[in-house]
Design a protein around this motif. Structure first.
Motif, PDB file in Angstrom:
ATOM      1  N   VAL A 135      37.356  20.105  48.264  1.00  0.00           N
ATOM      2  CA  VAL A 135      38.184  19.096  47.601  1.00  0.00           C
ATOM      3  C   VAL A 135      38.793  19.761  46.365  1.00  0.00           C
ATOM      4  N   HIS A 136      40.109  19.839  46.339  1.00  0.00           N
ATOM      5  CA  HIS A 136      40.742  20.545  45.219  1.00  0.00           C
ATOM      6  C   HIS A 136      41.923  19.752  44.676  1.00  0.00           C
ATOM      7  N   PRO A 137      42.279  19.978  43.400  1.00  0.00           N
ATOM      8  CA  PRO A 137      43.416  19.280  42.825  1.00  0.00           C
ATOM      9  C   PRO A 137      44.707  19.700  43.530  1.00  0.00           C
ATOM     10  N   THR A 138      45.716  18.866  43.429  1.00  0.00           N
ATOM     11  CA  THR A 138      47.012  19.152  44.019  1.00  0.00           C
ATOM     12  C   THR A 138      48.083  18.745  43.018  1.00  0.00           C
ATOM     13  N   THR A 139      49.254  19.358  43.132  1.00  0.00           N
ATOM     14  CA  THR A 139      50.300  19.091  42.147  1.00  0.00           C
ATOM     15  C   THR A 139      51.118  17.839  42.462  1.00  0.00           C
ATOM     16  N   TRP A 140      51.025  17.362  43.671  1.00  0.00           N
ATOM     17  CA  TRP A 140      51.865  16.237  44.082  1.00  0.00           C
ATOM     18  C   TRP A 140      51.234  14.879  43.790  1.00  0.00           C
ATOM     19  N   SER A 141      49.995  14.884  43.370  1.00  0.00           N
ATOM     20  CA  SER A 141      49.283  13.627  43.185  1.00  0.00           C
ATOM     21  C   SER A 141      48.234  13.813  42.117  1.00  0.00           C
ATOM     22  N   ARG A 142      47.845  12.713  41.478  1.00  0.00           N
ATOM     23  CA  ARG A 142      46.745  12.808  40.533  1.00  0.00           C
ATOM     24  C   ARG A 142      45.406  12.760  41.261  1.00  0.00           C
ATOM     25  N   ARG A 143      45.443  12.483  42.561  1.00  0.00           N
ATOM     26  CA  ARG A 143      44.221  12.502  43.355  1.00  0.00           C
ATOM     27  C   ARG A 143      44.129  13.831  44.100  1.00  0.00           C
ATOM     28  N   PRO A 144      42.938  14.331  44.312  1.00  0.00           N
ATOM     29  CA  PRO A 144      42.798  15.639  44.982  1.00  0.00           C
ATOM     30  C   PRO A 144      43.097  15.550  46.476  1.00  0.00           C
ATOM     31  N   SER A 145      43.227  16.709  47.091  1.00  0.00           N
ATOM     32  CA  SER A 145      43.324  16.810  48.548  1.00  0.00           C
ATOM     33  C   SER A 145      42.032  17.405  49.086  1.00  0.00           C
ATOM     34  N   CYS A 146      41.776  17.147  50.358  1.00  0.00           N
ATOM     35  CA  CYS A 146      40.601  17.720  51.012  1.00  0.00           C
ATOM     36  C   CYS A 146      41.075  18.753  52.031  1.00  0.00           C
ATOM     37  N   TYR A 147      40.644  19.989  51.843  1.00  0.00           N
ATOM     38  CA  TYR A 147      40.986  21.070  52.777  1.00  0.00           C
ATOM     39  C   TYR A 147      39.788  21.276  53.707  1.00  0.00           C
ATOM     40  N   LEU A 148      39.992  20.975  54.966  1.00  0.00           N
ATOM     41  CA  LEU A 148      38.959  21.227  55.984  1.00  0.00           C
ATOM     42  C   LEU A 148      39.058  22.698  56.350  1.00  0.00           C
ATOM     43  N   GLU A 149      38.114  23.486  55.850  1.00  0.00           N
ATOM     44  CA  GLU A 149      38.239  24.932  56.057  1.00  0.00           C
ATOM     45  C   GLU A 149      37.618  25.394  57.371  1.00  0.00           C
ATOM     46  N   ASP A 150      36.507  24.776  57.769  1.00  0.00           N
ATOM     47  CA  ASP A 150      35.806  25.222  58.982  1.00  0.00           C
ATOM     48  C   ASP A 150      35.352  24.013  59.787  1.00  0.00           C
ATOM     49  N   LEU A 151      35.565  24.072  61.084  1.00  0.00           N
ATOM     50  CA  LEU A 151      35.112  23.021  61.994  1.00  0.00           C
ATOM     51  C   LEU A 151      34.608  23.699  63.248  1.00  0.00           C
ATOM     52  N   PHE A 152      33.425  23.318  63.690  1.00  0.00           N
ATOM     53  CA  PHE A 152      32.856  23.987  64.862  1.00  0.00           C
ATOM     54  C   PHE A 152      31.908  23.044  65.583  1.00  0.00           C
ATOM     55  N   VAL A 153      32.009  23.058  66.906  1.00  0.00           N
ATOM     56  CA  VAL A 153      31.073  22.323  67.757  1.00  0.00           C
ATOM     57  C   VAL A 153      30.421  23.341  68.693  1.00  0.00           C
ATOM     58  N   ALA A 154      29.122  23.292  68.813  1.00  0.00           N
ATOM     59  CA  ALA A 154      28.411  24.221  69.694  1.00  0.00           C
ATOM     60  C   ALA A 154      28.954  24.097  71.114  1.00  0.00           C
ATOM     61  N   PRO A 155      29.166  25.218  71.792  1.00  0.00           N
ATOM     62  CA  PRO A 155      29.714  25.174  73.157  1.00  0.00           C
ATOM     63  C   PRO A 155      28.948  24.221  74.069  1.00  0.00           C
ATOM     64  N   SER A 156      27.637  24.177  73.932  1.00  0.00           N
ATOM     65  CA  SER A 156      26.826  23.336  74.824  1.00  0.00           C
ATOM     66  C   SER A 156      27.042  21.850  74.562  1.00  0.00           C
ATOM     67  N   ALA A 157      27.655  21.516  73.421  1.00  0.00           N
ATOM     68  CA  ALA A 157      27.834  20.105  73.063  1.00  0.00           C
ATOM     69  C   ALA A 157      29.272  19.639  73.231  1.00  0.00           C
ATOM     70  N   ARG A 158      30.110  20.492  73.813  1.00  0.00           N
ATOM     71  CA  ARG A 158      31.521  20.117  73.920  1.00  0.00           C
ATOM     72  C   ARG A 158      31.761  19.104  75.031  1.00  0.00           C
ATOM     73  N   GLY A 159      32.855  18.401  74.920  1.00  0.00           N
ATOM     74  CA  GLY A 159      33.192  17.419  75.937  1.00  0.00           C
ATOM     75  C   GLY A 159      32.601  16.051  75.647  1.00  0.00           C
ATOM     76  N   HIS A 160      32.016  15.880  74.463  1.00  0.00           N
ATOM     77  CA  HIS A 160      31.429  14.584  74.108  1.00  0.00           C
ATOM     78  C   HIS A 160      32.004  14.035  72.805  1.00  0.00           C
ATOM     79  N   ASP A 161      33.192  14.466  72.460  1.00  0.00           N
ATOM     80  CA  ASP A 161      33.888  13.910  71.291  1.00  0.00           C
ATOM     81  C   ASP A 161      33.191  14.164  69.966  1.00  0.00           C
TER      82      ASP A 161
END
Lengths: 145, 145, 145, 145
Positions: free
Chosen positions: B69-95
Motif C-alpha cells: 500500500v503506497h501513496p499516489t499523486t492522483w489521490s489523497r488515498r493510497p493505492s494497493c499494488y498487488l505484487e505477487d499472486l500464486f496458487v499451488a498447482p494442485s489447488a488450481r481450478g477451484h477459484d
C-alpha cells in the motif's frame, strides 16, 4: 536547457501549471485540495515521495517528475515508481524528458532504490520512443480493480 | 475451498513453500534473508505491506497474495499494488485465485486504498483470463530502468 | 544435463530428429534437400551460419540452435540472428533452453557479434517466460512481404 | 516523385543527410567511421548489403532503404532483412515509402531472396499503417541479448 532539481515548497506556481498540462493530456481531473496535498508531499512533506522540476535558463519550470519510493517483496531495498512525467509542449525537442529520467534514476539511487519503473500507454509512440532509449520495455501489462 | 485470511507470523512454512513455487514460475531467485525479511514485513512487521494466505479445508496453505500500500499523486488515498499472486498447482481450478483477488480488494479498502493494480505478462493467457473477469485491463505497459 | 557444442558433420541423425520436432511445432514443412543443405551449412560448410547441439549424459541430441551471423548497418561488427531454437519435449524442465541461449551468446561473441536477436510468437508464453530471464523484450514486431 | 535506384558511391552527401535524420528519429548515435563504412558496403562494397535511394524530380535524395541479404535455415535461398527505411519529413505524403518497399521487394528478388522482412516499433502507427498495406504483420516480437 537549464537545470533539474528537487521540488521545493516555493515551486507551487510552476508545478501547478505543469501538473494541469499533464492532467489535460490524460483528460483527467484532480481536485484542488488533492493537487495541493500532492505538491506538499512531493516537495518535502513525505519521505515516500519526491518531485523533480526541470527549469529553463530563465528559471521557469518546463518539466516535472513525481515519484513514489515504496517497499517491494523481491528485495530488501525499495523500488521507485515514476508515477507522473511531463514536459511543457513549448520545451519539447530539447531532451528535457531524457534529462528528467536520468535525474530520477540518480535520485532514486540516492534514496536506496536501485530500480525505477513506470507505466505508459502501449500506443504512446512519442513517449515510448524516448523510453526505449533510456529504459527497457518489459513483457508486463497493467490491470486494475 | 477453505478460507482466506491475513498472513500471520506462524505461517512461515506454508508461505515459504508457496513463495518458492511462485519464484520458480518466474525462474527467479530471491535470497533466504530477503525471503525471510519479506515474510516478516508481510505478516505484520510493516504497515505498508500485507499478505493474504488461502487455506484448504485441512488448513494447509494453497495460495498467497503479497500487497504493497503506497501513496499516489492522483489521490489523497493510497493505492494497493498487488505484487505477487500464486496458487499451488494442485489447488488450481477451484477459484482460489479469484477468491484471493476479491479478498485483496476488500483488505485494500479497509486500509484506505480504493484502487488495486498489478502487472502481468502480456502473454500469460491463463492468468489474464481470470484477471479480465475480476479486474480490468488497461492500455498501460511497464518500463523499467 | 550433458554438454553443448558446435554442430558437427556426424550429427545428422540427431539434428534431423530435433529439426523435425521443431518444424512440427510450427506446423511447417521443409524439403529433405533443403534440410540436408541447411545441416551442411550449419555444421561447418558456411562461415555465416553455425549450429549448436545440446547432448544429454548419454550423448544423445536433446536440443538445437541454428544461428546466422550477418552484417548490420548500425555497426561494423555483425549481429547474430538466432533463427531456430528447440529442446526435445522429453528434455524440458532442465534448463536446456537457457544453457543453449547462453552458449549462443558466447559463440556469437567469439565470432565477433556482440548482439544476438531472435523472433518469438507474441503469445508463446512458455518460450517468453525463459526469454524474459535470459534476454530482453523489445518494442519491435516483425513484418514481411 | 522522381525515381528509385541502387545506392551509388557518389551518393554520400544525400545518403548521409537522410541517415542522420533516420538516426535522430531513433535518438541513436552511430560514429562517423561506422556510417562511412556502412555507406561503402551498401553502395557496392559488399554483396550481402544493398542500399536504395529515392530521388525527387530535381535529383535530390528524399528517402533511403538499407538491406541485408543473408542465408536462412528454412530455405536454400537467402532472405532480405530491411534494416533501415526512412523518408525525409518534407517528402512525406507522396508514397515514397511505399515505392521504396516495392523496389526493395523487386531488388531482393533479383538477388535471389524471395522473402523480405523487417522490424518496426509496435507503437509506430504511422509506419504500420503503410506496412499493413504493402506487407503483412506477423505474430512475432523481437528479443535480444
Amino acid at each position: 536547457m537549464g537545470t533539474i532539481r528537487l521540488l521545493e515548497p516555493g515551486d507551487w506556481e510552476d508545478w501547478r501549471a505543469l501538473w494541469d498540462g499533464y492532467l489535460a493530456f490524460y483528460r483527467a481531473e484532480v481536485s484542488d485540495a488533492t493537487s495541493r496535498a500532492t505538491f506538499e508531499r512531493l516537495s518535502g512533506g513525505d519521505d515516500a515521495l519526491f518531485g523533480l522540476l526541470a527549469l529553463d535558463d530563465a528559471g521557469r519550470g518546463i518539466g516535472l517528475a513525481n515519484c513514489v519510493v515504496h517497499p517491494t517483496t523481491w528485495s530488501r531495498r525499495p523500488s521507485c515508481y515514476l508515477e507522473d512525467l511531463f514536459v511543457a509542449p513549448s520545451a519539447r525537442g530539447h531532451d528535457v524528458g531524457r534529462a528528467l529520467l536520468e535525474a530520477i534514476k540518480e535520485t532514486a539511487g540516492q534514496r536506496g532504490a536501485p530500480r525505477v519503473y513506470w507505466h505508459t500507454q502501449a500506443y504512446n509512440g512519442r513517449a515510448r520512443s524516448l523510453y526505449d532509449q533510456v529504459g527497457r520495455p518489459t513483457s508486463f501489462v497493467v490491470y486494475e480493480m
